[in-house]
Write a protein that holds these residues in place. Structure first.
Motif, mmCIF file in Angstrom:
data_model
loop_
_atom_site.group_PDB
_atom_site.id
_atom_site.type_symbol
_atom_site.label_atom_id
_atom_site.label_comp_id
_atom_site.label_asym_id
_atom_site.label_seq_id
_atom_site.Cartn_x
_atom_site.Cartn_y
_atom_site.Cartn_z
ATOM 1 N N ARG A 66 0.813 -1.219 0.000
ATOM 2 C CA ARG A 66 0.000 0.000 0.000
ATOM 3 C C ARG A 66 0.845 1.267 0.000
ATOM 4 N NH1 ARG A 66 -4.330 -1.463 4.794
ATOM 5 N NH2 ARG A 66 -5.190 -3.373 3.871
ATOM 6 N N HIS A 67 1.966 1.270 0.666
ATOM 7 C CA HIS A 67 2.734 2.508 0.843
ATOM 8 C C HIS A 67 4.021 2.545 0.011
ATOM 9 C CE1 HIS A 67 0.223 3.881 4.225
ATOM 10 N NE2 HIS A 67 0.151 2.602 4.549
ATOM 11 N N ALA A 68 4.734 1.425 -0.074
ATOM 12 C CA ALA A 68 6.044 1.470 -0.736
ATOM 13 C C ALA A 68 5.960 1.145 -2.228
ATOM 14 C CB ALA A 68 7.002 0.490 -0.041
ATOM 15 N N LEU A 69 5.323 0.021 -2.560
ATOM 16 C CA LEU A 69 5.364 -0.452 -3.953
ATOM 17 C C LEU A 69 4.674 0.513 -4.908
ATOM 18 C CD1 LEU A 69 6.261 -2.655 -5.841
ATOM 19 C CD2 LEU A 69 4.151 -3.895 -5.365
ATOM 20 N N ARG A 70 3.545 1.084 -4.490
ATOM 21 C CA ARG A 70 2.809 1.982 -5.395
ATOM 22 C C ARG A 70 3.672 3.173 -5.809
ATOM 23 N NH1 ARG A 70 -2.925 5.166 -4.380
ATOM 24 N NH2 ARG A 70 -2.952 6.189 -6.418
ATOM 25 N N ASN A 71 4.363 3.773 -4.848
ATOM 26 C CA ASN A 71 5.232 4.914 -5.177
ATOM 27 C C ASN A 71 6.480 4.473 -5.931
ATOM 28 O OD1 ASN A 71 3.708 7.055 -3.953
ATOM 29 N ND2 ASN A 71 4.239 6.167 -1.981
ATOM 30 N N ALA A 72 6.937 3.264 -5.646
ATOM 31 C CA ALA A 72 8.128 2.771 -6.350
ATOM 32 C C ALA A 72 7.830 2.465 -7.810
ATOM 33 C CB ALA A 72 8.653 1.515 -5.647
ATOM 34 N N LEU A 73 6.547 2.264 -8.150
ATOM 35 C CA LEU A 73 6.188 1.916 -9.526
ATOM 36 C C LEU A 73 6.237 3.120 -10.468
ATOM 37 C CD1 LEU A 73 3.181 -0.545 -9.120
ATOM 38 C CD2 LEU A 73 5.529 -1.056 -9.755
ATOM 39 N N ILE A 74 6.232 4.365 -9.935
ATOM 40 C CA ILE A 74 6.198 5.553 -10.806
ATOM 41 C C ILE A 74 7.410 5.612 -11.739
ATOM 42 C CG2 ILE A 74 6.254 8.078 -10.809
ATOM 43 C CD1 ILE A 74 4.468 8.024 -8.352
ATOM 44 N N PRO A 75 8.645 5.545 -11.228
ATOM 45 C CA PRO A 75 9.784 5.533 -12.173
ATOM 46 C C PRO A 75 9.804 4.286 -13.052
ATOM 47 C CG PRO A 75 10.536 5.129 -9.919
ATOM 48 C CD PRO A 75 9.096 5.543 -9.830
ATOM 49 N N LEU A 76 9.249 3.175 -12.534
ATOM 50 C CA LEU A 76 9.237 1.937 -13.304
ATOM 51 C C LEU A 76 8.346 2.067 -14.543
ATOM 52 C CD1 LEU A 76 10.680 -0.729 -12.689
ATOM 53 C CD2 LEU A 76 8.494 -1.635 -11.904
ATOM 54 N N VAL A 77 7.207 2.755 -14.391
ATOM 55 C CA VAL A 77 6.292 2.948 -15.523
ATOM 56 C C VAL A 77 6.981 3.741 -16.627
ATOM 57 C CG1 VAL A 77 4.174 4.124 -16.232
ATOM 58 C CG2 VAL A 77 4.199 2.769 -14.143
ATOM 59 N N THR A 78 7.720 4.773 -16.254
ATOM 60 C CA THR A 78 8.438 5.575 -17.247
ATOM 61 C C THR A 78 9.463 4.730 -17.994
ATOM 62 O OG1 THR A 78 8.198 7.465 -15.782
ATOM 63 C CG2 THR A 78 9.779 7.672 -17.565
ATOM 64 N N VAL A 79 10.233 3.951 -17.242
ATOM 65 C CA VAL A 79 11.280 3.131 -17.871
ATOM 66 C C VAL A 79 10.657 2.079 -18.789
ATOM 67 C CG1 VAL A 79 13.115 1.469 -17.404
ATOM 68 C CG2 VAL A 79 12.895 3.508 -16.004
ATOM 69 N N ILE A 80 9.542 1.478 -18.381
ATOM 70 C CA ILE A 80 8.896 0.462 -19.210
ATOM 71 C C ILE A 80 8.476 1.063 -20.549
ATOM 72 C CG2 ILE A 80 6.819 -0.969 -19.425
ATOM 73 C CD1 ILE A 80 7.043 -1.481 -16.400
ATOM 74 N N GLY A 81 7.923 2.278 -20.509
ATOM 75 C CA GLY A 81 7.528 2.928 -21.758
ATOM 76 C C GLY A 81 8.721 3.217 -22.655
ATOM 77 N N VAL A 114 2.339 6.325 -21.831
ATOM 78 C CA VAL A 114 3.074 6.303 -20.557
ATOM 79 C C VAL A 114 3.093 7.688 -19.930
ATOM 80 C CG1 VAL A 114 5.358 6.006 -19.532
ATOM 81 C CG2 VAL A 114 4.488 4.326 -21.139
ATOM 82 N N ASP A 115 3.285 8.734 -20.749
ATOM 83 C CA ASP A 115 3.269 10.109 -20.235
ATOM 84 C C ASP A 115 1.934 10.418 -19.583
ATOM 85 O OD1 ASP A 115 5.804 10.797 -20.793
ATOM 86 O OD2 ASP A 115 5.377 11.883 -22.644
ATOM 87 N N LEU A 116 0.848 10.000 -20.249
ATOM 88 C CA LEU A 116 -0.485 10.264 -19.712
ATOM 89 C C LEU A 116 -0.705 9.470 -18.425
ATOM 90 C CD1 LEU A 116 -2.585 10.279 -23.003
ATOM 91 C CD2 LEU A 116 -1.557 12.195 -21.783
ATOM 92 N N LEU A 117 -0.247 8.211 -18.411
ATOM 93 C CA LEU A 117 -0.377 7.386 -17.203
ATOM 94 C C LEU A 117 0.454 7.960 -16.061
ATOM 95 C CD1 LEU A 117 -1.458 4.824 -15.861
ATOM 96 C CD2 LEU A 117 0.489 3.569 -16.796
ATOM 97 N N TYR A 118 1.624 8.487 -16.425
ATOM 98 C CA TYR A 118 2.506 9.099 -15.428
ATOM 99 C C TYR A 118 1.816 10.300 -14.783
ATOM 100 C CZ TYR A 118 7.206 9.973 -13.566
ATOM 101 O OH TYR A 118 8.287 10.116 -12.746
ATOM 102 N N GLY A 119 1.115 11.075 -15.619
ATOM 103 C CA GLY A 119 0.383 12.224 -15.116
ATOM 104 C C GLY A 119 -0.732 11.830 -14.170
ATOM 105 N N LEU A 120 -1.353 10.669 -14.441
ATOM 106 C CA LEU A 120 -2.414 10.196 -13.550
ATOM 107 C C LEU A 120 -1.850 9.715 -12.217
ATOM 108 C CD1 LEU A 120 -4.684 8.206 -16.060
ATOM 109 C CD2 LEU A 120 -5.201 10.376 -14.938
ATOM 110 N N LEU A 121 -0.691 9.047 -12.273
ATOM 111 C CA LEU A 121 -0.080 8.530 -11.044
ATOM 112 C C LEU A 121 0.461 9.643 -10.155
ATOM 113 C CD1 LEU A 121 1.861 5.422 -12.429
ATOM 114 C CD2 LEU A 121 -0.164 5.400 -10.966
ATOM 115 N N ASP A 122 1.001 10.701 -10.777
ATOM 116 C CA ASP A 122 1.602 11.790 -10.012
ATOM 117 C C ASP A 122 1.046 13.123 -10.519
ATOM 118 O OD1 ASP A 122 3.106 13.550 -8.607
ATOM 119 O OD2 ASP A 122 5.053 12.679 -9.115
ATOM 120 N N PRO A 123 0.055 13.725 -9.839
ATOM 121 C CA PRO A 123 -0.563 14.973 -10.299
ATOM 122 C C PRO A 123 0.432 16.126 -10.441
ATOM 123 C CG PRO A 123 -1.856 13.959 -8.547
ATOM 124 C CD PRO A 123 -0.562 13.199 -8.622
#
Length: 306
Positions: free
Chosen positions: A220-235, A291-300
């Protein structure tokens, strides 16, 4: 959010236009298409006739304008070798390429995230050292060498998997596994690094101090925030996977766009090369836009800055 989407969409269109310019003019650097396509003993009259028939006698800028106008209308030229429109030839092979690349990406993500989390939570222990050793080896080994070794071991020695081609799910195991290795290694290292940073944050310590179970703090606290840079790299790595697919498709004779593009380059089939590069580049730009759009949703905060 609308302004952010429009800005990213315009940037994506600008990148595709730039790719079309580079692709078109670079294909002519290898020489005169008429001279390269015709037999060495072709007469000067035959070469001149070939140039007129295919429009190669016009200035390059005029040819590019015609290419761009036709591309906007969905016409990417006619294959010099097959004599048919290039777009359907590429479209026939796109499902095979997307099957290979998507399978490789899913495989890499499913292996990398648990391995990275496990490595971060077991920092300094034998599990962490083994995971990092596997990740380092995965990034160091080139695709073509790994593909050849996989064929020799799993197909020739053990006889478990087919050596080449596309058919049953067994055919995709080796190409997807080879293609996923480098990405899996990279994502494992990024997941570990990101998790280590997040686990040292105050809000994670607060969650632990409240008595939350370890799995709840992680998910709930660590993995969700850790996924933000991961989403960018995957794209960003989607382009790497498509580039790697050209080599892997060639080694495994996988009937995708990569193998077809290599054959087109060998045959000096310029329209097919231009169409393949443009379509694959558009696919990469589209994925990065999503990915850019998803990134925007994950981090306002990204939308505000963008």
């Amino acid at each position: 959010m609308t302004g952010y989407v429009v800005q990213r969409l315009l940037l994506a269109l600008l990148v595709i236009w730039g790719v079309s310019i580079i692709t078109f003019f670079l294909t002519f650097l290898s020489g005169d298409p008429a001279v390269l396509m015709l037999p060495p003993d072709a007469t000067a009259e035959r070469v001149a006739q070939f140039r007129r028939e295919w429009g190669f006698d016009r200035p390059l800028i005029v040819q590019y304008g015609s290419f761009l106008l036709r591309a906007v209308q969905g016409d990417l030229g006619t294959s010099l070798r097959h004599g048919t429109p290039a777009l359907p030839l590429i479209a026939e092979r796109l499902p095979a390429t997307f099957q290979l690349t998507l399978t490789a990406m899913v495989l890499a993500i499913l292996l990398a995230i648990p391995l990275g989390v496990l490595s971060a939570t077991q920092r300094g222990k034998i599990v962490d050292l083994l995971a990092m050793a596997v990740a380092l080896l995965g990034q160091a080994v080139p695709n073509f060498w790994l593909a050849i070794m996989a064929i020799l071991f799993f197909a020739v020695t053990l006889g478990w998997l087919p050596t080449s081609g596309r058919g049953t799910w067994l055919h995709v195991v080796m190409p997807a596994g080879v293609l996923a290795t480098g990405l899996m290694a990279l994502l494992t290292r990024i997941t570990r690094s990101s998790m280590l940073e997040i686990l040292s944050e105050d809000y994670v310590r607060t969650a632990r101090a409240k008595g939350l179970p370890g799995w709840a703090v992680l998910t709930r606290h660590a993995l969700r925030n850790a996924l933000i840079p991961l989403v960018t790299v995957i794209g960003l790595q989607f382009g790497y996977i498509l580039g790697g697919a050209v080599v892997v498709e060639t080694v495994f004779t996988w009937p995708g766009v990569g193998l077809f593009t290599i054959q087109a380059i060998t045959n000096r089939d310029y329209p097919v090369v231009q169409a393949a590069v443009l379509i694959l580049s558009t696919a990469v730009v589209t994925i990065n836009l999503l990915v850019d759009l998803l990134y925007g949703l994950l981090d306002p905060r990204i939308r505000v800055r963008g």
